[in-house]
Design an enzyme around this catalytic site. Sequence first.
Site, PDB file in Angstrom:
ATOM      1  N   TYR A  20      -2.964  -0.616  10.482  1.00  0.00           N
ATOM      2  CA  TYR A  20      -3.113  -0.843   8.953  1.00  0.00           C
ATOM      3  C   TYR A  20      -1.677  -0.255   8.552  1.00  0.00           C
ATOM      4  O   TYR A  20      -1.251  -1.095   7.809  1.00  0.00           O
ATOM      5  CB  TYR A  20      -4.506  -0.391   8.393  1.00  0.00           C
ATOM      6  CG  TYR A  20      -4.518  -0.877   6.918  1.00  0.00           C
ATOM      7  CD1 TYR A  20      -4.695  -2.075   6.399  1.00  0.00           C
ATOM      8  CD2 TYR A  20      -3.823   0.317   6.039  1.00  0.00           C
ATOM      9  CE1 TYR A  20      -4.853  -2.358   5.004  1.00  0.00           C
ATOM     10  CE2 TYR A  20      -3.995   0.083   4.606  1.00  0.00           C
ATOM     11  CZ  TYR A  20      -4.270  -1.241   4.086  1.00  0.00           C
ATOM     12  OH  TYR A  20      -4.192  -1.429   2.779  1.00  0.00           O
ATOM     13  N   SER A  28       0.654  -1.217   0.217  1.00  0.00           N
ATOM     14  CA  SER A  28      -0.051   0.122  -0.040  1.00  0.00           C
ATOM     15  C   SER A  28       0.963   1.237  -0.031  1.00  0.00           C
ATOM     16  O   SER A  28       2.100   1.135   0.370  1.00  0.00           O
ATOM     17  CB  SER A  28      -0.798  -0.050   1.306  1.00  0.00           C
ATOM     18  OG  SER A  28      -1.592   1.139   1.403  1.00  0.00           O
TER      19      SER A  28
END
Length: 206
Positions: free
Chosen positions: A74, A61
């Site tokens: 996260y 990500s």
Amino acid sequence: MIILNSGIQRGLDFSNPSSIDFSAIDLEMRTNYFSYIHLLKAFLPFLQEKKEQTALVFMTSGLALAPLSRCPNYCASKAALHSLIMSLRFQLEQSGKGNIKVIEILPPAVQSTSSIFFLFHTTLRHLILTRNYPFPLAELHDAKHQPDIKDGRSIGMPLNEFTDEAWAGLAEGKDEIPVGQTKMGFEKLEPIRKMVFERMNAQFKH
């Protein structure tokens, strides 16, 4: 080619300590980070035996590079995975054990379910568009687990644009493929990180 792509996202608010759920934090880390280590341990012996080049493709990500404060765990899990991938690539190159290309795709937020990020080919895209899925889907930005997010499926880069750009990077043989707005942070931050990484690891070469 083995594509490793799992991810769930949960909010985490340290300004409200009573809201912190350790079971959710543990699940997020197991899904986003530890599961990859288990899969690597399982797949690497098989890949190392292959004479032809094989590949491990990781979906991380853009938040591995700079965190979003509403979902810090996260972001930390993706940053940990990004770091792991750098070391994995270096270890495999230095050891000469196997002909394994280590590839990292760094997406921005994408307007789609996280489970289909890895379906790049147009044939598989047909499955996406017709909703003929052979597996369960889960929305990364779901209101069920992140009630502060509304219409999460509309957040980010259109799926077709992401698919085309990621697939182009794979076709060009790139090891690192930042997509969309992730490119800006990657181009600013990664050259310095790589320079420090290479200098540190050069000191430990035998």
